[in-house]
Design a protein around this motif. Structure first.
Motif, PDB file in Angstrom:
ATOM      1  N   GLN A   1      -5.284   3.574   1.575  1.00  0.00           N
ATOM      2  CA  GLN A   1      -5.566   2.932   2.862  1.00  0.00           C
ATOM      3  C   GLN A   1      -7.047   3.137   3.135  1.00  0.00           C
ATOM      4  O   GLN A   1      -7.544   4.261   3.136  1.00  0.00           O
ATOM      5  CB  GLN A   1      -4.740   3.558   3.988  1.00  0.00           C
TER       6      GLN A   1
ATOM      7  N   ARG B   1      -5.236  -2.191   2.533  1.00  0.00           N
ATOM      8  CA  ARG B   1      -4.362  -1.369   1.714  1.00  0.00           C
ATOM      9  C   ARG B   1      -4.316  -1.934   0.300  1.00  0.00           C
ATOM     10  O   ARG B   1      -4.480  -3.138   0.102  1.00  0.00           O
ATOM     11  CB  ARG B   1      -2.937  -1.328   2.296  1.00  0.00           C
TER      12      ARG B   1
ATOM     13  N   GLY C   1       0.788  -1.216   0.000  1.00  0.00           N
ATOM     14  CA  GLY C   1       0.000   0.000   0.000  1.00  0.00           C
ATOM     15  C   GLY C   1       0.820   1.267   0.000  1.00  0.00           C
ATOM     16  O   GLY C   1       0.276   2.369   0.002  1.00  0.00           O
TER      17      GLY C   1
END
Length: 646
Positions: free
Chosen positions: A419, A399, A204
């Motif tokens: 996120q 993520r 992420g």
């Protein structure tokens, strides 16, 4: 989005057919997908006074197909104001769609309201023709659920379609290869798409060290939209219908897209092979494997679909054979475009312009149960008034990555990380219960989940593998405890504190010991294992069955504490000669030690086994002192002294 959507499902023939030579220049360029050049030709016709419906439609389309919403809405607006009564529902939809794409939601809502009453929804079924202006307001004003970040890997051209691959991300890009002979695609006058890979610093977060993926996969034409099995040994990807160094075309001269499959063997990808449901007459692409690799989802404009492009899937049997394609149906597919599927164990994610959105393509999610739930728009921040698509996500960490051509990007399409937030951070807990002595699973142990103040939140039992799992949602950064009990074992209470990680499934290991701790006692400052007296036959040292039963308790304690070391001491009373008593007790001590060893205890864990005869009497009954049998019995004993305990 100037490349990623349209060109992946309407790739041009590389040679203009002779039958097209008689066409006007604008139409020839349009029919061959040279939209940038076609726009110039149609604008030249507008300046010469040609503002016919066809010219305005085509001019609007040239910009719509390259996701230039500002110019598209300009020409669709003129088209609508002059030819509203003769416009098809498709062009009404495009006008509403581009209005949202430039942020003119008020006019878009007004037209949605008008056409919810006028439109024949059986002909063109999209949410824009429903009386849902309130729903659009709610979507626009929805509390953001995502934090989105740009990535450093993006180029000035198109970068899109990320996919997880081991600890990397594979994506498509039209970035310049720095080759002096880089070939340009006339649709958008950019280099052809190839597959690239980059390393993940952290899931992420940013992606680094960009390089071409699988040099034996990329060709001089388009490669994009890839998926892998979880082992990373099988890949499916999208490519031009390209075999034996030649492009295959349909009877109109169009080169469509196909899905190809390749296996990783000896560190190299095998020569890609077509899937059985490809066709020279329509496009198949944008694959997505289910986590168990039993279903392959894809996008196609094959005949019989619901919209411009629909999402389908096929079953893959154990021999690698594919079923017939199955359309996901009207709950997912609309008269618009559904594209870029991604599948987890929990959800189907996809991009659509037919479901209610903020403009361009929006990303939606549908829960996977016995059936797919109604799609839910992922809302602002992740979705924008531009094209947002190609989302991939790790459901545990929430993520992932997605593609967008939103304002502020580096190129035509860029890849972003995200996120997912939550209004309430929640976690769950699972665990395993093992026996201390041998790490074996303890089955049917009672397990309780309690809050820190002792409130019982849930209870259950361990399964055949000693595992338990509570579905009760726990608050993040909060103290809890688990109590485990089982008949014959000491109960254990294990406190734990949840973290701040959204959706984490906490894992707890609990170790139970047999209920033998009460046998370990302290006498006169000496730690011992205390069992009932063991007896021997007169003048003998062999272990009787009743003595063995007591000595088995010693064995159990030592198995429960695998690093425990003891010494065995045997004592007699004062009756009989000193020498006799010492010899007899020594034989009995060694016999006792040997029995314990025979039950599986290592010999080095018995430091010594010595008989002391009548040297260590516990009372006054020395030689010559008259005592009762009961008083003498106090001195007849075996002691198991703990030398080491961990």
């Amino acid at each position: 989005m100037k490349t990623s959507i349209y060109l992946l499902f309407a790739l041009l023939p590389l040679t203009i057919l002779r039958a097209q030579e008689a066409k006007p220049a604008a139409k020839k360029k349009f029919d061959n997908f040279h939209y940038i050049d076609a726009a110039k030709e149609y604008e030249r016709r507008i300046r010469r006074g040609d503002d016919s419906q066809e010219t305005l439609e085509k001019l609007g389309d040239t910009y719509y197909k390259n996701a230039n919403m500002e110019m598209a809405v300009k020409w669709y607006g003129q088209l609508f104001s002059k030819y509203e009564r003769t416009l098809s529902l498709e062009y009404i939809f495009k006008y509403i769609h581009t209005l949202k794409g430039v942020g003119n939601y008020n006019l878009a809502k007004a037209l949605m309201k008008i056409y919810s009453k006028k439109a024949d929804k059986n002909k063109f079924e999209v949410d824009q023709f429903m009386d849902n202006d309130i729903a659009l307001d709610e979507l626009i004003n929805q509390q953001p659920k995502f934090v989105v970040s740009p990535l450093s890997l993006n180029s000035s051209n198109a970068d899109f379609g990320p996919m997880f691959y081991q600890n990397k991300i594979v994506f498509a890009s039209s970035r310049d290869s720095m080759n002096l002979h880089t070939r340009v695609y006339e649709w958008n006058q950019q280099p052809y798409l190839n597959l690239y890979e980059a390393d993940t610093v952290e899931l992420g977060s940013d992606l680094v060290d960009v390089r071409q993926f699988g040099t034996d996969i990329n060709t001089k034409y388009h490669e994009a939209s890839v998926t892998f099995n979880k082992e990373g040994t099988i890949m499916y990807f999208t490519r031009n219908n390209y075999t034996n160094k030649y492009l295959e075309r349909d009877d109109k001269g169009t080169n469509h897209l196909k899905l190809y499959r390749s296996e990783l063997q000896g560190g190299y990808w095998t020569n890609p092979e077509e899937v059985s449901f490809n066709s020279n007459s329509y496009s198949v692409g944008q694959p997505a494997l289910s986590p168990d690799s039993k279903r392959l989802y894809f996008v196609s404009d094959m005949p019989g679909g619901i919209g411009g492009t629909d999402i389908y899937y096929v079953y893959i049997d154990k021999n690698g054979t594919y079923s017939e394609p199955i359309n996901l149906g009207v709950k997912i597919n609309t008269s618009g475009r559904e594209m870029f599927p991604f599948v987890t164990n929990e959800k189907l994610y996809f991009a659509s312009d037919g479901h209610l959105g903020l403009g361009g393509l929006d990303v939606f999610e549908s829960k996977i149960t016995d059936t797919l739930s109604a799609p839910v728009n992922l809302g602002p921040v992740l979705n924008s008034r531009f094209d947002d698509f190609g989302l991939i996500v790790d459901e545990v960490s929430n993520r992932g990555y997605f593609s967008s051509n939103r304002e502020g990007g580096v190129g035509d399409d860029d890849i972003y990380s995200f996120q997912r937030l939550a209004t309430k951070c929640e976690q769950t807990v699972k665990g395993t219960v093992l026996r201390k002595s041998n790490d074996q699973a303890i089955v049917n142990a009672e397990v309780q989940l309690l809050s820190n103040d002792g409130t019982n939140l849930s209870k259950g039992k361990t399964d055949a593998y000693g595992v338990f799992h509570f579905e009760t949602l726990l608050n993040c950064e909060t103290e809890y405890k688990i109590i485990v009990s089982k008949e014959g074992y000491e109960s254990v209470e294990q406190p734990f504190t949840t973290t701040d990680e959204l959706g984490k499934d906490n894992s707890i290991l609990l170790i139970l010991t047999k209920e033998l701790n009460k046998l370990i006692v302290m006498e006169n400052g000496v730690l011992k294992i205390k069992i009932d007296d063991i007896y021997f036959d007169l003048n003998k040292a062999n272990i009787r069955p009743d003595a063995a039963q007591e000595l088995n308790k010693i064995v159990e304690v030592m198995k429960e504490y695998p690093k425990m070391i003891i010494k065995v001491e045997s004592h007699t009373d004062s009756r009989g000669s000193d020498r006799y008593n010492e010899n007899l007790s020594d034989r009995r001590a060694k016999s006792t030690g040997n029995y314990i060893i025979s039950q599986g205890i290592e010999a080095n864990r018995i430091e010594s086994a010595i008989g002391y005869g009548e040297k260590n009497l516990l009372n006054h009954c020395n030689n010559g002192v008259k005592c009762s049998n009961e008083e003498h019995d106090i001195n007849r004993r075996s002691e198991f002294i703990i030398v080491k305990l961990e």
